[in-house]
Design a protein around this motif. Structure first.
Motif, mmCIF file in Angstrom:
data_model
loop_
_atom_site.group_PDB
_atom_site.id
_atom_site.type_symbol
_atom_site.label_atom_id
_atom_site.label_comp_id
_atom_site.label_asym_id
_atom_site.label_seq_id
_atom_site.Cartn_x
_atom_site.Cartn_y
_atom_site.Cartn_z
ATOM 1 N N MET A 1 -19.516 1.078 -33.702
ATOM 2 C CA MET A 1 -20.467 1.524 -32.689
ATOM 3 C C MET A 1 -19.736 2.346 -31.631
ATOM 4 O O MET A 1 -18.645 1.982 -31.204
ATOM 5 C CB MET A 1 -21.149 0.328 -32.037
ATOM 6 N N LYS A 2 -20.380 3.422 -31.190
ATOM 7 C CA LYS A 2 -19.747 4.329 -30.240
ATOM 8 C C LYS A 2 -20.326 4.107 -28.840
ATOM 9 O O LYS A 2 -21.547 4.055 -28.668
ATOM 10 C CB LYS A 2 -19.968 5.775 -30.674
ATOM 11 N N ILE A 3 -19.438 3.994 -27.870
ATOM 12 C CA ILE A 3 -19.839 3.776 -26.485
ATOM 13 C C ILE A 3 -19.269 4.885 -25.619
ATOM 14 O O ILE A 3 -18.086 5.214 -25.709
ATOM 15 C CB ILE A 3 -19.352 2.408 -25.977
ATOM 16 N N LEU A 4 -20.123 5.451 -24.776
ATOM 17 C CA LEU A 4 -19.688 6.452 -23.812
ATOM 18 C C LEU A 4 -19.393 5.767 -22.485
ATOM 19 O O LEU A 4 -20.231 5.037 -21.959
ATOM 20 C CB LEU A 4 -20.772 7.508 -23.611
ATOM 21 N N VAL A 5 -18.204 5.985 -21.948
ATOM 22 C CA VAL A 5 -17.815 5.449 -20.641
ATOM 23 C C VAL A 5 -17.749 6.620 -19.669
ATOM 24 O O VAL A 5 -17.016 7.584 -19.900
ATOM 25 C CB VAL A 5 -16.442 4.735 -20.703
ATOM 26 N N VAL A 6 -18.531 6.545 -18.591
ATOM 27 C CA VAL A 6 -18.543 7.599 -17.577
ATOM 28 C C VAL A 6 -17.982 7.008 -16.295
ATOM 29 O O VAL A 6 -18.657 6.245 -15.602
ATOM 30 C CB VAL A 6 -19.965 8.155 -17.341
ATOM 31 N N GLU A 7 -16.726 7.325 -15.996
ATOM 32 C CA GLU A 7 -16.007 6.717 -14.867
ATOM 33 C C GLU A 7 -14.960 7.705 -14.360
ATOM 34 O O GLU A 7 -14.122 8.170 -15.130
ATOM 35 C CB GLU A 7 -15.361 5.410 -15.320
ATOM 36 N N ASP A 8 -15.024 8.020 -13.054
ATOM 37 C CA ASP A 8 -14.074 8.993 -12.511
ATOM 38 C C ASP A 8 -12.786 8.359 -11.998
ATOM 39 O O ASP A 8 -11.820 9.067 -11.707
ATOM 40 C CB ASP A 8 -14.726 9.826 -11.402
ATOM 41 N N ASP A 9 -12.753 7.040 -11.896
ATOM 42 C CA ASP A 9 -11.532 6.345 -11.510
ATOM 43 C C ASP A 9 -10.699 6.122 -12.784
ATOM 44 O O ASP A 9 -11.097 5.342 -13.654
ATOM 45 C CB ASP A 9 -11.878 5.013 -10.842
ATOM 46 N N ASP A 10 -9.565 6.793 -12.879
ATOM 47 C CA ASP A 10 -8.772 6.739 -14.115
ATOM 48 C C ASP A 10 -8.339 5.326 -14.476
ATOM 49 O O ASP A 10 -8.369 4.938 -15.650
ATOM 50 C CB ASP A 10 -7.538 7.637 -13.986
ATOM 51 N N GLN A 11 -7.930 4.551 -13.473
ATOM 52 C CA GLN A 11 -7.463 3.203 -13.756
ATOM 53 C C GLN A 11 -8.592 2.328 -14.267
ATOM 54 O O GLN A 11 -8.451 1.633 -15.282
ATOM 55 C CB GLN A 11 -6.845 2.582 -12.503
ATOM 56 N N MET A 12 -9.741 2.370 -13.582
ATOM 57 C CA MET A 12 -10.877 1.573 -14.014
ATOM 58 C C MET A 12 -11.368 2.030 -15.384
ATOM 59 O O MET A 12 -11.659 1.212 -16.269
ATOM 60 C CB MET A 12 -12.017 1.683 -12.996
ATOM 61 N N GLY A 13 -11.468 3.349 -15.579
ATOM 62 C CA GLY A 13 -11.931 3.873 -16.858
ATOM 63 C C GLY A 13 -11.030 3.461 -18.013
ATOM 64 O O GLY A 13 -11.510 3.095 -19.091
ATOM 65 N N ALA A 14 -9.720 3.514 -17.775
ATOM 66 C CA ALA A 14 -8.776 3.139 -18.826
ATOM 67 C C ALA A 14 -8.896 1.654 -19.157
ATOM 68 O O ALA A 14 -8.815 1.260 -20.328
ATOM 69 C CB ALA A 14 -7.351 3.465 -18.388
ATOM 70 N N LEU A 15 -9.085 0.813 -18.147
ATOM 71 C CA LEU A 15 -9.239 -0.626 -18.380
ATOM 72 C C LEU A 15 -10.482 -0.919 -19.218
ATOM 73 O O LEU A 15 -10.448 -1.728 -20.153
ATOM 74 C CB LEU A 15 -9.327 -1.364 -17.050
ATOM 75 N N ILE A 16 -11.588 -0.253 -18.868
ATOM 76 C CA ILE A 16 -12.829 -0.461 -19.621
ATOM 77 C C ILE A 16 -12.661 0.016 -21.057
ATOM 78 O O ILE A 16 -13.038 -0.680 -22.013
ATOM 79 C CB ILE A 16 -14.002 0.276 -18.945
ATOM 80 N N GLU A 17 -12.062 1.180 -21.215
ATOM 81 C CA GLU A 17 -11.858 1.719 -22.566
ATOM 82 C C GLU A 17 -10.990 0.809 -23.420
ATOM 83 O O GLU A 17 -11.321 0.510 -24.572
ATOM 84 C CB GLU A 17 -11.197 3.093 -22.472
ATOM 85 N N ARG A 18 -9.863 0.359 -22.865
ATOM 86 C CA ARG A 18 -8.963 -0.501 -23.642
ATOM 87 C C ARG A 18 -9.657 -1.798 -24.046
ATOM 88 O O ARG A 18 -9.500 -2.270 -25.177
ATOM 89 C CB ARG A 18 -7.697 -0.815 -22.829
ATOM 90 N N GLY A 19 -10.411 -2.368 -23.112
ATOM 91 C CA GLY A 19 -11.106 -3.609 -23.419
ATOM 92 C C GLY A 19 -12.137 -3.434 -24.524
ATOM 93 O O GLY A 19 -12.217 -4.255 -25.452
ATOM 94 N N LEU A 20 -12.925 -2.360 -24.446
ATOM 95 C CA LEU A 20 -13.941 -2.117 -25.472
ATOM 96 C C LEU A 20 -13.312 -1.788 -26.821
ATOM 97 O O LEU A 20 -13.783 -2.255 -27.869
ATOM 98 C CB LEU A 20 -14.852 -0.968 -25.022
ATOM 99 N N GLN A 21 -12.235 -1.027 -26.803
ATOM 100 C CA GLN A 21 -11.554 -0.693 -28.060
ATOM 101 C C GLN A 21 -10.956 -1.938 -28.713
ATOM 102 O O GLN A 21 -10.963 -2.079 -29.934
ATOM 103 C CB GLN A 21 -10.478 0.353 -27.807
ATOM 104 N N ALA A 22 -10.458 -2.860 -27.874
ATOM 105 C CA ALA A 22 -9.897 -4.102 -28.402
ATOM 106 C C ALA A 22 -10.960 -4.945 -29.096
ATOM 107 O O ALA A 22 -10.635 -5.770 -29.959
ATOM 108 C CB ALA A 22 -9.248 -4.900 -27.270
ATOM 109 N N GLU A 23 -12.236 -4.730 -28.720
ATOM 110 C CA GLU A 23 -13.328 -5.472 -29.345
ATOM 111 C C GLU A 23 -13.946 -4.699 -30.505
ATOM 112 O O GLU A 23 -14.979 -5.115 -31.045
ATOM 113 C CB GLU A 23 -14.379 -5.821 -28.299
ATOM 114 N N GLY A 24 -13.324 -3.589 -30.866
ATOM 115 C CA GLY A 24 -13.752 -2.872 -32.057
ATOM 116 C C GLY A 24 -14.691 -1.705 -31.830
ATOM 117 O O GLY A 24 -15.164 -1.092 -32.798
ATOM 118 N N TYR A 25 -14.983 -1.366 -30.559
ATOM 119 C CA TYR A 25 -15.868 -0.240 -30.285
ATOM 120 C C TYR A 25 -15.095 1.071 -30.286
ATOM 121 O O TYR A 25 -13.927 1.126 -29.884
ATOM 122 C CB TYR A 25 -16.545 -0.415 -28.925
ATOM 123 N N ASP A 26 -15.758 2.121 -30.709
ATOM 124 C CA ASP A 26 -15.220 3.478 -30.644
ATOM 125 C C ASP A 26 -15.680 4.060 -29.310
ATOM 126 O O ASP A 26 -16.898 4.134 -29.058
ATOM 127 C CB ASP A 26 -15.761 4.296 -31.812
#
Length: 224
Positions: A1-26
């Motif tokens: 499943m593909k999820i779009l993350v819209v976040e201008d804070d690089d640190q917060m965006g990276a944390l959200i992305e890593r967490g979702l990717q670790a759970e198997g999301y693209d």
């Protein structure tokens, strides 16, 4: 499943992305509204997690434009703005859920799963009761053949009540089904949305009414 993350804070965006990717999301991450709308128009995302406070275009506006395009993709808004008015405005913009910062990633993950689950439940696309017709696919409500303008959240609440017509739906169930829980949102929001629905639905024309069952909840019934 593909999820779009819209976040201008690089640190917060990276944390959200890593967490979702670790759970198997693209995941795909962008930092502004224009890039978000371009991404959504050209890719098959299953869900979007959108920060409200973005440069040039707010998350509210992105969400509104997504709905205007006809997309029913689940949208989760992320924000530090946690007043009831802010949440109502976000939900009226077409968001399916609203998560306030700071949050634990486990809660974000649970909200994502709940939204995905709700979308795949396979509820009937059309509900009819009295002269009221609700089309879940197009988020469209008509009363005696006349279209009634409603936000996605209003349609979701009306659908829940109509799907259980003649029975009482308690406040806790409404909060769990429509707002994904009771701990993060003011319970009075249920009363606000019931009021919105009552103002928009002409009981005589619709042949149905939304009744308050004191101390228990709300129900849709055929009007006498």
């Amino acid at each position: 499943m593909k999820i779009l993350v819209v976040e201008d804070d690089d640190q917060m965006g990276a944390l959200i992305e890593r967490g979702l990717q670790a759970e198997g999301y693209d995941t795909t991450r962008v930092s502004n509204g224009i890039d978000a709308l371009i991404a959504i128009s050209g890719d098959g995302f299953s869900l979007a997690a959108i920060d409200v406070m973005l440069p040039q275009m707010s998350g509210f506006e992105i969400c509104r434009r997504i709905r205007e395009s006809g997309s029913t993709m689940p949208v989760l808004l992320l924000t530090a703005r946690d007043t009831v008015d802010d949440r109502v405005f976000g939900l009226d913009s077409g968001a399916d859920d609203y998560l306030t910062k700071p949050f634990a990633f486990a809660e974000l993950s649970a909200r994502v799963r709940a939204l995905m689950r709700r979308r795949s439940m396979g509820a009937p696309l059309t509900l009819e009761i009295g002269n009221l017709v609700l089309d879940s696919r197009d988020l469209r409500v008509t009363v005696a053949g006349r279209a009634v303008s409603m936000s996605p959240k209003e349609v979701a609440l009306l659908r829940l009540l109509c799907s259980r017509a003649g029975t009482t739906v308690d406040r806790t169930t409404i909060l769990e089904e429509i707002w994904n829980g009771t701990s993060h949102i003011d319970p009075n929001i249920v009363d606000q949305y019931i009021s919105y629905l009552r103002r928009k639905i002409d009981t005589e024309a619709a042949g149905v009414r939304i009744v308050t069952v004191r101390g228990a909840g709300y129900a849709v019934e055929l009007a006498e």
